[in-house]
Design a protein around this motif. Structure first.
Motif, PDB file in Angstrom:
ATOM      1  N   MET A   1     -38.844  56.527 -57.522  1.00  0.00           N
ATOM      2  CA  MET A   1     -37.424  56.555 -57.175  1.00  0.00           C
ATOM      3  C   MET A   1     -36.951  55.118 -56.948  1.00  0.00           C
ATOM      4  SD  MET A   1     -34.675  58.515 -56.262  1.00  0.00           S
ATOM      5  CE  MET A   1     -35.105  60.076 -55.555  1.00  0.00           C
ATOM      6  N   ILE A   2     -35.851  54.796 -57.560  1.00  0.00           N
ATOM      7  CA  ILE A   2     -35.229  53.481 -57.384  1.00  0.00           C
ATOM      8  C   ILE A   2     -34.020  53.659 -56.477  1.00  0.00           C
ATOM      9  CG2 ILE A   2     -33.975  51.616 -58.538  1.00  0.00           C
ATOM     10  CD1 ILE A   2     -35.634  52.238 -61.049  1.00  0.00           C
ATOM     11  N   ASN A   3     -33.925  52.854 -55.429  1.00  0.00           N
ATOM     12  CA  ASN A   3     -32.781  52.868 -54.523  1.00  0.00           C
ATOM     13  C   ASN A   3     -32.192  51.468 -54.467  1.00  0.00           C
ATOM     14  OD1 ASN A   3     -32.832  55.633 -53.309  1.00  0.00           O
ATOM     15  ND2 ASN A   3     -34.873  54.964 -52.710  1.00  0.00           N
ATOM     16  N   ILE A   4     -30.896  51.369 -54.728  1.00  0.00           N
ATOM     17  CA  ILE A   4     -30.205  50.083 -54.686  1.00  0.00           C
ATOM     18  C   ILE A   4     -28.946  50.260 -53.859  1.00  0.00           C
ATOM     19  CG2 ILE A   4     -29.064  48.268 -56.024  1.00  0.00           C
ATOM     20  CD1 ILE A   4     -30.773  49.269 -58.450  1.00  0.00           C
ATOM     21  N   THR A   5     -28.751  49.402 -52.870  1.00  0.00           N
ATOM     22  CA  THR A   5     -27.531  49.409 -52.075  1.00  0.00           C
ATOM     23  C   THR A   5     -26.845  48.071 -52.253  1.00  0.00           C
ATOM     24  OG1 THR A   5     -28.495  50.911 -50.451  1.00  0.00           O
ATOM     25  CG2 THR A   5     -26.581  49.638 -49.742  1.00  0.00           C
ATOM     26  N   GLN A   6     -25.579  48.112 -52.640  1.00  0.00           N
ATOM     27  CA  GLN A   6     -24.808  46.890 -52.872  1.00  0.00           C
ATOM     28  C   GLN A   6     -23.572  46.904 -51.977  1.00  0.00           C
ATOM     29  OE1 GLN A   6     -25.361  44.071 -54.883  1.00  0.00           O
ATOM     30  NE2 GLN A   6     -23.666  43.405 -53.621  1.00  0.00           N
ATOM     31  N   PRO A   7     -23.502  45.988 -50.997  1.00  0.00           N
ATOM     32  CA  PRO A   7     -22.290  45.886 -50.179  1.00  0.00           C
ATOM     33  C   PRO A   7     -21.113  45.402 -51.032  1.00  0.00           C
ATOM     34  CG  PRO A   7     -24.118  44.659 -49.201  1.00  0.00           C
ATOM     35  CD  PRO A   7     -24.538  45.057 -50.571  1.00  0.00           C
ATOM     36  N   HIS A   8     -19.907  45.789 -50.616  1.00  0.00           N
ATOM     37  CA  HIS A   8     -18.703  45.303 -51.291  1.00  0.00           C
ATOM     38  C   HIS A   8     -17.524  45.331 -50.325  1.00  0.00           C
ATOM     39  CE1 HIS A   8     -16.543  49.138 -51.753  1.00  0.00           C
ATOM     40  NE2 HIS A   8     -17.709  49.686 -52.034  1.00  0.00           N
ATOM     41  N   ASN A   9     -16.481  44.599 -50.682  1.00  0.00           N
ATOM     42  CA  ASN A   9     -15.236  44.587 -49.906  1.00  0.00           C
ATOM     43  C   ASN A   9     -14.075  44.980 -50.808  1.00  0.00           C
ATOM     44  OD1 ASN A   9     -16.339  43.633 -47.400  1.00  0.00           O
ATOM     45  ND2 ASN A   9     -16.610  41.656 -48.401  1.00  0.00           N
ATOM     46  N   LEU A  10     -14.313  45.922 -51.702  1.00  0.00           N
ATOM     47  CA  LEU A  10     -13.317  46.309 -52.689  1.00  0.00           C
ATOM     48  C   LEU A  10     -12.494  47.506 -52.215  1.00  0.00           C
ATOM     49  CD1 LEU A  10     -15.620  46.160 -55.855  1.00  0.00           C
ATOM     50  CD2 LEU A  10     -14.138  44.358 -54.956  1.00  0.00           C
ATOM     51  N   ALA A  11     -11.242  47.532 -52.657  1.00  0.00           N
ATOM     52  CA  ALA A  11     -10.409  48.707 -52.417  1.00  0.00           C
ATOM     53  C   ALA A  11     -11.024  49.882 -53.183  1.00  0.00           C
ATOM     54  CB  ALA A  11      -8.989  48.433 -52.903  1.00  0.00           C
ATOM     55  N   PRO A  12     -10.790  51.121 -52.737  1.00  0.00           N
ATOM     56  CA  PRO A  12     -11.425  52.278 -53.383  1.00  0.00           C
ATOM     57  C   PRO A  12     -11.222  52.342 -54.895  1.00  0.00           C
ATOM     58  CG  PRO A  12     -10.396  52.950 -51.334  1.00  0.00           C
ATOM     59  CD  PRO A  12     -10.011  51.510 -51.557  1.00  0.00           C
ATOM     60  N   GLU A  13     -10.022  52.084 -55.385  1.00  0.00           N
ATOM     61  CA  GLU A  13      -9.791  52.185 -56.832  1.00  0.00           C
ATOM     62  C   GLU A  13     -10.504  51.069 -57.586  1.00  0.00           C
ATOM     63  OE1 GLU A  13      -6.427  49.958 -54.907  1.00  0.00           O
ATOM     64  OE2 GLU A  13      -7.333  51.913 -54.551  1.00  0.00           O
ATOM     65  N   VAL A  14     -10.630  49.891 -56.979  1.00  0.00           N
ATOM     66  CA  VAL A  14     -11.350  48.780 -57.605  1.00  0.00           C
ATOM     67  C   VAL A  14     -12.855  49.069 -57.595  1.00  0.00           C
ATOM     68  CG1 VAL A  14     -11.800  46.294 -57.516  1.00  0.00           C
ATOM     69  CG2 VAL A  14      -9.528  47.170 -56.954  1.00  0.00           C
ATOM     70  N   ALA A  15     -13.350  49.629 -56.506  1.00  0.00           N
ATOM     71  CA  ALA A  15     -14.771  49.994 -56.423  1.00  0.00           C
ATOM     72  C   ALA A  15     -15.114  51.051 -57.466  1.00  0.00           C
ATOM     73  CB  ALA A  15     -15.102  50.499 -55.020  1.00  0.00           C
ATOM     74  N   ARG A  16     -14.206  51.988 -57.672  1.00  0.00           N
ATOM     75  CA  ARG A  16     -14.450  53.035 -58.679  1.00  0.00           C
ATOM     76  C   ARG A  16     -14.500  52.417 -60.082  1.00  0.00           C
ATOM     77  NH1 ARG A  16     -13.849  58.723 -58.245  1.00  0.00           N
ATOM     78  NH2 ARG A  16     -13.666  59.728 -60.262  1.00  0.00           N
ATOM     79  N   ALA A  17     -13.616  51.475 -60.362  1.00  0.00           N
ATOM     80  CA  ALA A  17     -13.628  50.792 -61.661  1.00  0.00           C
ATOM     81  C   ALA A  17     -14.924  50.002 -61.832  1.00  0.00           C
ATOM     82  CB  ALA A  17     -12.418  49.883 -61.783  1.00  0.00           C
ATOM     83  N   ALA A  18     -15.394  49.365 -60.760  1.00  0.00           N
ATOM     84  CA  ALA A  18     -16.661  48.626 -60.818  1.00  0.00           C
ATOM     85  C   ALA A  18     -17.824  49.582 -61.086  1.00  0.00           C
ATOM     86  CB  ALA A  18     -16.883  47.858 -59.513  1.00  0.00           C
ATOM     87  N   ALA A  19     -17.813  50.717 -60.407  1.00  0.00           N
ATOM     88  CA  ALA A  19     -18.867  51.720 -60.617  1.00  0.00           C
ATOM     89  C   ALA A  19     -18.844  52.215 -62.059  1.00  0.00           C
ATOM     90  CB  ALA A  19     -18.690  52.884 -59.648  1.00  0.00           C
ATOM     91  N   GLN A  20     -17.648  52.369 -62.613  1.00  0.00           N
ATOM     92  CA  GLN A  20     -17.537  52.826 -63.998  1.00  0.00           C
ATOM     93  C   GLN A  20     -18.135  51.801 -64.954  1.00  0.00           C
ATOM     94  OE1 GLN A  20     -16.260  56.038 -64.910  1.00  0.00           O
ATOM     95  NE2 GLN A  20     -17.455  55.406 -66.690  1.00  0.00           N
ATOM     96  N   GLN A  21     -17.981  50.507 -64.636  1.00  0.00           N
ATOM     97  CA  GLN A  21     -18.594  49.460 -65.467  1.00  0.00           C
ATOM     98  C   GLN A  21     -20.115  49.593 -65.465  1.00  0.00           C
ATOM     99  OE1 GLN A  21     -17.366  45.359 -64.945  1.00  0.00           O
ATOM    100  NE2 GLN A  21     -15.393  46.022 -64.151  1.00  0.00           N
ATOM    101  N   VAL A  22     -20.681  49.848 -64.285  1.00  0.00           N
ATOM    102  CA  VAL A  22     -22.137  50.037 -64.182  1.00  0.00           C
ATOM    103  C   VAL A  22     -22.546  51.262 -64.997  1.00  0.00           C
ATOM    104  CG1 VAL A  22     -24.057  50.528 -62.612  1.00  0.00           C
ATOM    105  CG2 VAL A  22     -22.281  48.903 -61.934  1.00  0.00           C
TER     106      VAL A  22
END
Length: 91
Positions: A1-22
């Protein structure tokens, strides 16, 4: 199992766009299907399944690898962690 936690200071819609890039990169590189369920992005194919969960100040990814992909876990973790750093915590 791979677990990765990445802190961020993004607004929810920006974080969702970043997640979509991943997710888009994972889909291209590993031929995965991805689907949002609320704030959780689920991805899978035979031998790989996982989630990318968006929280207020962090993104958490869990990847479960089947036997055939287990040997590639360090390389997969490294690539995914690097992509998450780039999109969630840009310089």
């Amino acid at each position: 199992m791979i677990n990765i936690t990445q802190p961020h200071n993004l607004a929810p819609e920006v974080a969702r766009a970043a997640a979509q890039q991943v997710a888009d990169k994972l889909a291209r590189d590993m031929d995965l299907s991805c689907q949002w369920q609320g704030d959780v992005l689920r991805f899978e194919k035979s031998g790989i399944e996982g989630t990318l969960t968006l929280l207020e100040n962090q993104a958490q990814m869990q990847i479960k690898l089947g036997f055939l992909y287990g040997a590639f876990a360090p390389a997969i973790q490294s690539k995914v962690a690097e992509k998450m750093r780039k999109v969630f915590a840009p310089e």
